[in-house]
Design an enzyme around this catalytic site. Structure first.
Site, PDB file in Angstrom:
ATOM      1  CG  ASP A  28       0.706 -11.123  -8.477  1.00 42.68           C
ATOM      2  OD1 ASP A  28       0.970 -10.270  -7.610  1.00 42.68           O
ATOM      3  OD2 ASP A  28      -0.452 -11.432  -8.797  1.00 42.68           O
TER       4      ASP A  28
ATOM      5  CD  GLU B  44      12.804  -4.963 -15.279  1.00 48.06           C
ATOM      6  OE1 GLU B  44      12.284  -5.306 -14.191  1.00 48.06           O
ATOM      7  OE2 GLU B  44      13.667  -4.095 -15.376  1.00 48.06           O
TER       8      GLU B  44
ATOM      9  CB  CYS C 176     -31.203 -29.797   1.102  1.00 50.48           C
ATOM     10  SG  CYS C 176     -32.628 -30.901   1.037  1.00 50.48           S
TER      11      CYS C 176
ATOM     12  CE1 TYR D  19      12.033 -15.430 -12.316  1.00 52.71           C
ATOM     13  CE2 TYR D  19      10.595 -15.845 -10.435  1.00 52.71           C
ATOM     14  CZ  TYR D  19      11.147 -16.246 -11.645  1.00 52.71           C
ATOM     15  OH  TYR D  19      10.827 -17.464 -12.164  1.00 52.71           O
TER      16      TYR D  19
ATOM     17  CE  LYS E 110      -2.268  -4.686 -11.660  1.00 56.67           C
ATOM     18  NZ  LYS E 110      -2.080  -5.632 -10.613  1.00 56.67           N
TER      19      LYS E 110
ATOM     20  CB  CYS F 109     -36.429 -32.387  -2.314  1.00 53.70           C
ATOM     21  SG  CYS F 109     -35.552 -31.695  -0.905  1.00 53.70           S
TER      22      CYS F 109
ATOM     23  CE  LYS G 155       2.881  -4.667 -11.101  1.00 56.21           C
ATOM     24  NZ  LYS G 155       2.362  -5.459 -10.031  1.00 56.21           N
TER      25      LYS G 155
ATOM     26  CB  CYS H 180     -32.844 -34.285  -1.238  1.00 50.58           C
ATOM     27  SG  CYS H 180     -32.257 -32.961  -2.291  1.00 50.58           S
TER      28      CYS H 180
ATOM     29  CB  CYS I 101     -34.061 -28.310  -1.259  1.00 54.93           C
ATOM     30  SG  CYS I 101     -33.136 -29.390  -2.383  1.00 54.93           S
TER      31      CYS I 101
HETATM   32  S1  IVH Z   1       9.952  -2.029 -10.267  1.00 55.92           S
HETATM   33  C1  IVH Z   1       9.985   2.077  -8.477  1.00 55.92           C
HETATM   34  N1  IVH Z   1       9.887  -4.321 -11.571  1.00 55.92           N
HETATM   35  O1  IVH Z   1       5.203  -4.619  -8.613  1.00 55.92           O
HETATM   36  C2  IVH Z   1       9.978   0.762  -9.136  1.00 55.92           C
HETATM   37  N2  IVH Z   1       8.393  -4.028  -9.756  1.00 55.92           N
HETATM   38  O2  IVH Z   1       3.322  -2.145  -8.456  1.00 55.92           O
HETATM   39  C3  IVH Z   1       9.553  -0.290  -8.231  1.00 55.92           C
HETATM   40  N3  IVH Z   1       7.012  -5.982  -9.267  1.00 55.92           N
HETATM   41  O3  IVH Z   1       6.035  -3.184  -5.564  1.00 55.92           O
HETATM   42  C4  IVH Z   1       9.139  -1.546  -8.779  1.00 55.92           C
HETATM   43  N4  IVH Z   1       7.823  -7.285 -10.840  1.00 55.92           N
HETATM   44  O4  IVH Z   1       6.558  -5.617  -5.887  1.00 55.92           O
HETATM   45  C5  IVH Z   1       9.351  -3.590 -10.570  1.00 55.92           C
HETATM   46  N5  IVH Z   1       9.986  -6.298 -12.784  1.00 55.92           N
HETATM   47  C6  IVH Z   1       9.461  -5.577 -11.786  1.00 55.92           C
HETATM   48  C7  IVH Z   1       8.459  -6.074 -10.936  1.00 55.92           C
HETATM   49  C8  IVH Z   1       7.933  -5.269  -9.927  1.00 55.92           C
HETATM   50  C9  IVH Z   1       6.971  -7.184  -9.835  1.00 55.92           C
HETATM   51  C10 IVH Z   1       6.130  -5.550  -8.150  1.00 55.92           C
HETATM   52  C11 IVH Z   1       6.852  -4.896  -7.033  1.00 55.92           C
HETATM   53  C12 IVH Z   1       6.260  -3.523  -6.878  1.00 55.92           C
HETATM   54  C13 IVH Z   1       4.981  -3.645  -7.627  1.00 55.92           C
HETATM   55  C14 IVH Z   1       4.671  -2.312  -8.284  1.00 55.92           C
END
Ligand code: IVH
Length: 665
Positions: free
Chosen positions: A115, A111, A422, A221, A310, A407, A113, A428, A404
């Site tokens: 932010d 999935e 400055c 989400y 990441k 100048c 992640k 200047c 500066c």
């Molecule tokens: S699963 C035990 N799925 O990332 C599993 N987390 O570093 C818990 N996050 O605190 C998290 N997208 O806030 C999961 N598709 C996703 C996510 C997700 C973002 C965030 C979440 C969590 C942090 C983990």
């Protein structure tokens, strides 16, 4: 006949459905206008029949001004965080660990992640009862009132098989367009912009005023469901069900049966995520089977069945080649790091901001250092750290300059500011050139000349300030290197034309600190002649809407400087506009008194700037972004989606140019 109660219930059911179609499926079946009409109808009925109050009515989306208090709530299941990984090698290690531990076939769900801020949503009998932040993982803040305003968080669940007690977890994020609009608004109001959507989200979710939260366009989400009994042993299938129940579950997920498929997902999304409307910072991998998840268990901090990968293109390491300093038109000195070119999220980075002396000190930088450069949703890349291990044969320590760079004047730093200036504003060169560049810019005097021309004229002793532009003669220009008759004529003509530029833009062109376009327009209308403005006291200035102490002081400072006053009178002699035109004065009305109007899109009958001027001229207020204070949106073609979305949420009236002109009669 339908009773009031039935009407309310029908409207609520309809609006829930339309919300789902719009926000989860992205397939609206009615127009925004019809949606708004129904919402308004519902809100009117609810207002006159408070006995039918329901905290989960779709009307709560607009929020209320009843101040929130956040009580702490214990999570029924702790909210763990995830172990991070940064390379395919680490992902392979995870995969192999899982394989060894399970010793049977397994699937991995990949999935994105998202932010933002993680949230836990509790539903009882299909109704949202609580929304709690992650907090310390065992207990968090109850932010239910705010979360109810988020459009794609379902308030009532639909479909069958919804568990009686259901807890879902997900991420609340601020889409890029809402983020940009919010920052634009903050900068306009002199507030510090948020560095990235993550900070903006966590700041928003803890606001006391849920109406403000409602206006900021957050979305959710959902990535996890828990209940005593779930429809399936497969996490993936449960998410698909959750989508049917009304949750916004991303379609960017995949059940992978091999490590190759996982890598494939990583590769694919590292690119494709750049097209997403929200910020993502990686991929989350999860063992699909809930039984297998339980068998794998968790350490004290992390589950063993999941890992975060990441995306790493956002950070790069490169060598600090040198530091240079730029002097702006206000004299502010900005340090810039010059780097060995490095690829960072698709672009080659050669320079990064170092902000100010304090930031440089905090990094303890040396020339030749290997530095970490990041583009974490910020526009200009920044240096976030130094690889101290990699230090050898270093150059000099980076210390902020005392004089500066252009100048040589000793720099000054005010006690309460981090910025160096400055003070030699009159002598200047970059300040002088910068002021002229600002003066001629399109939104100011609109004289067609670029920075090179300005430099050329300055270096040849022809122009020392904006006033000199109006003294230029054809003969001065035609002999310049690479100039000819045409270019000389064009410039003279463009300068001549600028004499007709209206007062408010001339005021903006003067480059008074903190006096942007909007403020200039306000000042011009409050003080329709520059002599009145020059004489205004701090109190008189501050009596003008939205003019605070900082701006008032700056205006007073400007007119206290003899050379600035002298420039104004020389420009006046040259025939520039230093008073509102007779026409503007004669047609001034208060028809828009007290109204805040946002302009969006492109127009046919007048330009945007003309509309802005009209708003102020008729006593209204023009604002750059939609908020709960907006009364109207003057919309042309191609109105921005962020504004449309916000307007719809807040129920702001949208008018076209014809109706606007009718309002003015
Ligand atoms: S699963 C035990 N799925 O990332 C599993 N987390 O570093 C818990 N996050 O605190 C998290 N997208 O806030 C999961 N598709 C996703 C996510 C997700 C973002 C965030 C979440 C969590 C942090 C983990």
């Amino acid at each position: 006949m339908e009773s009031i109660k039935q009407q309310i219930e029908r409207l609520r059911a309809e609006l829930h459905e339309h919300n789902y179609n719009y926000y989860v499926l992205s397939r609206p079946v009615i127009s925004d206008f019809e949606f708004d009409q129904r919402m308004r109808q519902l809100m009117e009925l609810e207002a006159s029949h408070p006995e039918y109050y329901d905290p989960n009515s779709p009307s709560v989306r607009v929020g209320s001004d009843i101040s929130n208090r956040f009580t702490q709530v214990e999570h029924r299941f702790p909210m763990l965080s995830l172990q991070n990984s940064y390379s395919e090698g680490e992902v392979a290690d995870f995969y192999n660990r899982v394989q060894r531990a399970l010793n049977e076939p397994f699937g991995i769900v990949s999935e994105l992640k998202y932010d933002g801020t993680s949230i836990s949503l509790v539903y009882e009998e299909g109704r949202l009862v609580r929304a709690v932040t992650r907090g310390d993982g065992t207990k968090g803040d109850d932010v239910t009132a705010n979360v109810r305003t988020i459009r794609n968080v379902p308030l009532l669940l639909k479909g069958d098989g919804v568990p009686a007690y259901l807890e879902v977890r997900g991420e609340i994020v601020m889409p890029w367009n809402s983020f940009d609009a919010l920052n634009e608004e903050r900068e306009e109001q002199g507030e510090e912009p948020f560095a990235n959507p993550r900070n903006a989200t966590s700041g928003t979710i803890k606001l006391l005023d849920s109406r403000e939260v409602a206006s900021r366009g957050l979305v959710s989400y959902v990535y996890n469901v828990t209940a005593e009994s779930l429809p399936s042993d497969s996490h993936y299938d449960n998410l698909v069900r959750a989508r049917e129940w009304g949750f916004n579950v991303s379609t960017a997920m995949r059940r992978c049966d091999t490590l190759e498929e996982v890598f494939d997902f990583l590769k694919q999304w590292d690119e494709k995520r750049k097209e997403l409307p929200v910020m993502t910072d990686g991929v989350v991998l999860k063992v699909d089977s809930l039984v297998q998840q339980r068998n794998l268990g968790a350490t004290s901090k992390f589950p063993r069945w999941s890992i975060a990968y990441k995306f790493n293109a956002e950070q790069a390491v490169t060598r600090l080649a040198s530091v240079s300093y730029q002097v702006g038109r206000t004299g502010a000195v900005t340090p810039v790091a010059n780097l060995d070119p490095v690829l960072l999220s698709g672009t080659t980075v050669r320079r990064a901001s170092l902000y100010n002396e304090d930031a440089i000190e905090a990094l303890d930088l040396y020339i030749g250092d290997q530095v970490y450069v990041e583009k974490g949703g910020e526009i200009i890349p920044k240096i976030t750290g130094v690889d101290r291990e990699a230090r050898f044969m270093l150059g000099e320590k980076v210390t902020f300059i005392r004089r500066c760079p252009d100048c040589g004047t000793p720099l000054v730093r005010n006690d309460d500011e981090a910025v160096h200036y400055c003070p030699n504003s009159e002598g200047c060169p970059p300040q002088i050139k910068g002021r002229i560049e600002h003066f001629v810019s399109r939104r100011a005097m609109d004289i067609t000349m670029g920075p090179e021309t300005i430099s050329l004229l300055y270096d040849n002793g022809l122009v020392h300030d904006a006033g000199d532009l109006y003294l230029l003669r054809f003969d001065d220009l035609v002999h310049l290197e690479r100039w000819g008759e045409t270019s000389a004529n064009n410039l003279i003509e463009s300068i001549n034309k600028s004499r007709a530029v209206p007062y408010e833009r001339v005021l903006f062109a003067l480059g008074i600190r903190f006096v942007g376009e909007t403020v200039a327009r306000k000042l011009a209308h409050a003080f329709p002649d520059i002599d009145l403005l020059a004489k205004a006291s701090e109190e008189e200035l501050m009596a003008v809407e939205e003019i605070g102490e900082r701006i008032a002081r700056s205006v007073i400072d400007f007119f206290a400087q003899p050379d600035r006053v002298n420039l104004v009178s020389r420009l006046r002699e040259q025939g520039l506009q230093f008073a509102l035109s007779e026409e503007a004065l004669a047609t001034r009305t208060d028809k828009l008194e007290g109204l805040t109007i946002v302009i969006s899109g492109t127009f046919e009958l007048h330009s945007r700037d003309e509309y802005k001027a009209m708003i102020v001229q008729h006593g209204g207020k023009n604002s750059g972004s939609v908020s709960k204070k907006t009364d109207y949106i003057l919309a042309g073609e191609n109105m921005g989606p962020a504004k449309l979305e916000k307007a719809r949420k807040l129920g702001v009236k949208i008018i076209d140019e014809k109706s606007f002109l009718e309002m003015l009669g």
